[in-house]
Design a protein around this motif. Structure first.
Motif, PDB file in Angstrom:
ATOM      1  N   GLU A 152      51.557  40.769  -9.205  1.00 49.68           N
ATOM      2  CA  GLU A 152      52.499  40.203 -10.130  1.00 49.68           C
ATOM      3  C   GLU A 152      52.006  38.733 -10.665  1.00 49.68           C
ATOM      4  O   GLU A 152      52.239  38.463 -11.686  1.00 49.68           O
ATOM      5  CB  GLU A 152      53.720  39.943  -9.175  1.00 49.68           C
ATOM      6  N   ALA A 153      51.421  37.899  -9.637  1.00 46.41           N
ATOM      7  CA  ALA A 153      50.916  36.540 -10.025  1.00 46.41           C
ATOM      8  C   ALA A 153      49.557  36.819 -11.147  1.00 46.41           C
ATOM      9  O   ALA A 153      49.618  36.058 -12.060  1.00 46.41           O
ATOM     10  CB  ALA A 153      50.478  35.987  -8.859  1.00 46.41           C
ATOM     11  N   MET A 154      48.872  37.948 -10.831  1.00 45.57           N
ATOM     12  CA  MET A 154      47.716  38.164 -11.849  1.00 45.57           C
ATOM     13  C   MET A 154      48.250  38.465 -13.197  1.00 45.57           C
ATOM     14  O   MET A 154      47.639  37.879 -14.165  1.00 45.57           O
ATOM     15  CB  MET A 154      46.870  39.250 -11.325  1.00 45.57           C
ATOM     16  N   LEU A 155      49.184  39.385 -13.316  1.00 37.25           N
ATOM     17  CA  LEU A 155      49.598  39.656 -14.574  1.00 37.25           C
ATOM     18  C   LEU A 155      50.265  38.598 -15.259  1.00 37.25           C
ATOM     19  O   LEU A 155      49.901  38.260 -16.516  1.00 37.25           O
ATOM     20  CB  LEU A 155      50.889  40.892 -14.398  1.00 37.25           C
ATOM     21  N   GLY A 156      51.228  37.870 -14.420  1.00 35.33           N
ATOM     22  CA  GLY A 156      52.060  36.897 -15.232  1.00 35.33           C
ATOM     23  C   GLY A 156      52.786  37.283 -16.207  1.00 35.33           C
ATOM     24  O   GLY A 156      53.304  38.242 -16.534  1.00 35.33           O
TER      25      GLY A 156
END
Length: 242
Positions: A152-156
Motif C-alpha cells: 500500500e505504501a509502495m503504490l501510494g
C-alpha cells in the motif's frame, strides 16, 4: 490432432483453481503475440508423473517456449514475456533502471506478498487440527496484513505499481491479490490504494479474459490466444526440446 510443427507458439501450463499462473495469462494477453494454454488441475494433475516431465517440482506455471525450452517459476516466465514486450512497455531491457525496479517489485510480490498466504493455504490444502489451524491462521494473518501495508505504501497514489504504466508486476499482483477471497483475514478496502489498483485490474480486458479461461467460459482475446491444448498432446512436443 495438432502437429508438432504447431508447437512454434509458446504454451503456458496454468494451474486451477486460482493459481498464480493467472498473472502469466494476463501478461501474454498484454503482449498480444501467439500463444496457447494448457489447463493443469491442482492438486491432481500438477503432482502427476506426466506433469513432472514438464516441471519436476510439480508446480505451475510452466512455459514451453516457441523454440522448445521449458521455463518454470512465475518471475522467470514473466521476464521472458517482458523481454518480448519491451515495445509495449510491460517489460524493460536488462541493464536499465526500469528493469531493476521491475525485478525488485516482482521479487517483493513473490517473496513477501505471495509468501504471506502460504500458512493460510496450508490450512486449506493439507488440513490441520484446531490448535495448529489457529496458530497458522494468526501467523498468516499477520503476514498478510504486513504485506498489504508495505505494498500500500509502495503504490501510494501511483496509477500502477511502477508508476504511470502497467507492467508485468501488475499482472502478477492481479493473480495473487484475489486470494483474500479464500482467506478471510483482511478487508482490502482498508488499503484504498491497493483496492483502487485491484478494481482497475479487474476491469482490464486481459484480466477479464483470464478469469473466463479459469472458469471455462467464453473468453475474448486481444488476438494472441490460439486455443487450449491438452497436457498429453503438449507432452508430445517435449522431444523437440532435446
Amino acid at each position: 490432432m495438432t502437429t508438432p510443427s504447431s508447437a512454434t507458439a509458446p504454451t503456458l501450463f496454468y494451474g486451477v483453481p486460482s493459481g498464480c499462473s493467472f498473472g502469466s495469462i494476463v501478461a501474454l494477453e498484454w503482449l498480444g503475440q501467439p500463444y496457447r494454454l494448457s489447463r493443469i488441475e491442482m492438486p491432481e494433475m500438477v503432482t502427476s508423473d506426466a506433469y513432472r516431465r514438464i516441471n519436476p517440482v510439480a508446480e505451475t506455471p510452466s512455459l514451453l517456449t516457441a523454440d522448445g525450452q521449458i521455463i518454470s517459476e512465475s518471475a522467470a516466465i514473466l521476464n521472458h514475456i517482458g523481454a518480448r514486450g519491451i515495445a509495449k512497455g510491460i517489460g524493460f531491457a536488462q541493464g536499465t533502471a526500469q528493469f531493476d525496479r521491475l525485478n525488485q517489485m516482482l521479487g517483493f510480490l513473490n517473496t513477501t506478498f505471495f509468501n504471506a498466504f502460504v500458512p493460510l493455504w496450508h490450512i486449506l490444502e493439507h488440513g490441520s487440527d484446531a490448535n495448529e489451524a489457529a496458530v497458522l491462521r494468526e501467523y498468516g494473518r499477520a503476514k498478510v496484513i504486513r504485506a498489504h501495508a508495505l505494498l500500500e505504501a509502495m503504490l501510494g497514489d501511483q496509477p500502477w505499481l511502477l508508476g504511470e504504466h502497467k507492467t508485468l508486476a501488475d499482472a502478477y499482483f492481479a493473480g495473487i491479490a484475489r486470494w483474500t477471497r479464500y482467506h478471510d483475514v483482511i478487508d482490502r478496502r482498508d488499503y484504498p490504494n491497493l483496492q483502487r489498483l485491484y478494481d482497475k485490474l479487474e476491469a482490464d480486458p486481459a484480466v477479464v479474459f483470464a478469469h473466463a479461461i479459469e472458469k471455462q467460459k467464453p473468453a475474448v482475446t486481444a488476438g494472441g490466444f490460439l486455443g487450449e491444448v491438452d497436457m498429453g498432446e503438449a507432452l508430445e512436443w517435449l522431444p523437440l526440446a532435446a
